[in-house]
Enzyme design. Structure first.
Site, PDB file in Angstrom:
ATOM      1  N   LYS A 192       0.883  -1.178   0.000  1.00 38.83           N
ATOM      2  CA  LYS A 192       0.000   0.000   0.000  1.00 38.83           C
ATOM      3  C   LYS A 192       0.916   1.222   0.000  1.00 38.83           C
ATOM      4  O   LYS A 192       1.457   1.603   1.034  1.00 38.83           O
ATOM      5  CB  LYS A 192      -0.878  -0.039   1.254  1.00 38.83           C
ATOM      6  N   GLU A 267       8.957   1.076  11.378  1.00 38.04           N
ATOM      7  CA  GLU A 267      10.039   2.065  11.257  1.00 38.04           C
ATOM      8  C   GLU A 267       9.346   3.422  11.355  1.00 38.04           C
ATOM      9  O   GLU A 267       8.624   3.818  10.451  1.00 38.04           O
ATOM     10  CB  GLU A 267      10.763   1.856   9.928  1.00 38.04           C
ATOM     11  N   CYS A 301      12.952  10.536   8.410  1.00 36.94           N
ATOM     12  CA  CYS A 301      12.690  10.085   9.772  1.00 36.94           C
ATOM     13  C   CYS A 301      13.936  10.253  10.644  1.00 36.94           C
ATOM     14  O   CYS A 301      13.840  10.398  11.849  1.00 36.94           O
ATOM     15  CB  CYS A 301      12.233   8.636   9.757  1.00 36.94           C
ATOM     16  N   GLU A 398       8.494  15.655  16.288  1.00 35.39           N
ATOM     17  CA  GLU A 398       9.039  15.547  14.935  1.00 35.39           C
ATOM     18  C   GLU A 398       8.323  16.557  14.035  1.00 35.39           C
ATOM     19  O   GLU A 398       7.105  16.497  13.890  1.00 35.39           O
ATOM     20  CB  GLU A 398       8.807  14.120  14.411  1.00 35.39           C
TER      21      GLU A 398
END
Ligand code: NAI
Ligand code: MG
Length: 494
Positions: A192, A267, A301, A398
């Site tokens: 996906k 992750e 990330c 973040e």
């Protein structure tokens, strides 16, 4: 990975894009069951590029059935390991043959500079497929001496049907990190892609057909996270789910996976500390610290988003990084001179702007940047913030944009405590010429990757993943094979 790797091309050839893009299920291209489609948008202009099939639970179900059939009855898990390696190498060759086209498509759909896509995303993607093609016939068990008249050995068998949900920041590369080990081990896959960037995944679907993968080994269901993604994570016929994205959704994936206790690897996000010591070579550390946050617009990330600098050199490093930020050429990724493109979507643009606003209202000072760049598209200026406190949102959360917070520190004890004061643990950077300090700090930092006198260095052979809320498991290297195999112990009475 930026200025030095500039392409010599004057213009980037715009890729051909079909106006309607279907799903790829069981080796066939299909409309979604509902017939619905959604637009994918060029983030440099905010305009639609084309329509993409909107897969939902029903389409996920068809894709999982196709993957199940390919796993239970098809040739893929049964073919010789070296033949699987040959097919994977053919895919790597095809990606290489089409690398300019794929880099342009990635730039168009994601916004990243073509020059970064061609210098970083494509070579890393191709290497990843080649690396895992090489692993296919090197995955083997052990013979194990036990008490009694028994002969015992282990085998590593494919985990089965794997659901893979990927983000939009490195679409082709995240797909390669997922497909490489899954295919090398003989699993079958339902992918996906992120709704913001489905185009290169779909183009790879065409290359998959050319490479000679049996039908159903790879299935691609485009669509949204809450529908297609959630359907895949919850599906009872999926043996493993691999996810890259936000920590928030990672936790939802975990809950969805509980139904059939499918294996989970995650992750997730990060707020990585990047530490410049007073003894570092600042000629290298300053551009290194700038690139650690500004590469890929900070949409990494592992971005070095918390910059800790020893007091003695703080002003010099701050000036240097701010100067680098000012010099970055912001523009359309399709322009070969561009060093930073737009953020991927209106949603991310708003999210990053709201962090900038929160920084200002909580008392942070903007040294450079802090505003929208241009009047259309999702461009944000490279930004450096100072006068920040550990409890500010811009320090704790973040941002996933080109925004770094810079903080002075007195000594290594202080920096170690500050660097680890986060719920994340994905990566960290250290800049120093003191070898003992470098290794001492590297072992004190609670992070899955520590870069010393470098940053954002990736290789298919190097494991990558997070401590704490940055994830579960390691991708790449030998380590990831464990995520895609089951160990079987066989015990024979002699
Ligand atoms: P996200 O985590 O919502 O999206 C990542 C993928 O998960 C996409 O394919 C999406 O369709 C899918 N997804 C979303 N909700 C889902 C659900 N309930 N079940 C299953 N799949 C689902 O990330 P988003 O919204 O694009 O970005 C938000 C923030 O996440 C960013 O600002 C950044 O902080 C972080 N992020 C981290 C990434 C990383 O590489 N670790 C990549 C992308 C985003
Ligand atoms: Mg989301």
């Amino acid at each position: 990975m930026s200025a030095a790797t500039a392409t010599k091309a004057r213009t980037v050839k715009p890729p051909q894009v079909k106006p309607q893009q279907p799903l790829f299920i069981g080796g066939r291209w299909l409309d979604s069951v509902s017939g619905k489609t959604f637009p994918t948008v060029n983030p440099a202009t905010g305009e639609a590029i084309c329509q993409v099939a909107e897969g939902d639970k029903a389409d996920v179900d068809l894709a999982v059935k196709a993957a199940r059939k390919a796993f239970e009855d098809g040739p893929w898990p049964r073919m010789s390991a070296s033949e699987r390696g040959r097919v994977l190498n053919r895919l790597a060759d095809l990606v290489e043959q089409h690398k300019e086209e794929l880099a342009a498509l990635e730039s168009l759909d994601n916004g990243k500079p073509y020059r970064d896509a061609i210098a970083a995303d494509l070579p890393l993607t191709i290497k990843c497929y080649r690396y895992y093609a090489g692993w296919t016939d090197k995955i083997h068990g052990k013979t194990i001496p036990v008490d009694g008249p028994y002969f015992c050995y282990t085998k590593h068998e494919p985990v089965g049907v794997v659901g893979q949900i990927i983000p939009w920041n490195f679409p082709l590369l995240m797909q390669a990190w997922k497909w490489g080990p899954a295919l090398a081990t003989g699993c079958t896959v339902v992918l996906k892609p992120a709704e913001q960037t489905p185009l290169t995944a779909l183009r790879l679907g065409e290359l998959i057909c050319e490479a000679g993968f049996p039908d159903g080994v790879i299935n691609i269901v485009t669509g949204f996270g809450e529908t297609a993604g959630a359907g895949l994570a919850a599906h009872s016929q999926v043996d493993k789910i691999a996810f890259t994205g936000s920590t928030e959704v990672g936790k939802l994936i975990l809950q969805a996976a509980a139904g059939n206790l499918k294996k989970v690897s995650l992750e997730l996000g990060g707020k990585s500390p990047n530490i410049v010591c007073a003894d570092a070579d600042l000629e290298v550390a300053i551009p290194g610290a700038a690139s650690a946050i500004f590469f890929n617009h900070g949409q990494c990330c592992c971005a070095g988003s918390r910059l800790y600098v020893e007091k003695k050199v703080f002003d010099k490093v701050l000036d240097g990084v701010s100067e680098q930020a000012k010099r970055i050429k912001v523009g359309s990724g399709m322009d070969p001179g561009t060093e930073m493109g737009p953020l991927v979507s209106a949603e991310q643009f708003q999210r990053v702007n709201s962090y900038l606003e929160s920084g200002r209202s909580q008392g942070a000072k903007t040294v450079v940047g802090g505003q929208r760049a241009g009047s259309k598209g999702y461009f944000v200026e490279p930004t450096v913030l100072v006068d920040v406190k550990p409890d500010m949102k811009v320090v704790k959360e973040e941002i996933f944009g080109p925004v770094v917070v810079a903080m002075p520190v007195s000594d290594m004890n202080e920096v170690q405590a500050a660097a680890n004061e986060t719920t994340y643990g994905l990566a960290a950077g250290i800049w120093t010429n003191d070898i003992a300090k470098a290794h001492t700090l590297a072992s004190q930092l609670r992070a899955g990757t520590v870069w010393i006198n470098c940053y954002n260095i990736f290789d298919a052979a190097l494991p990558f993943g997070g401590y704490k809320e940055s994830g579960w498991g390691r991708e790449m290297g030998h380590d990831v094979l464990e995520l895609y195999t089951e160990t079987k112990a066989v015990c024979v009475k002699l």
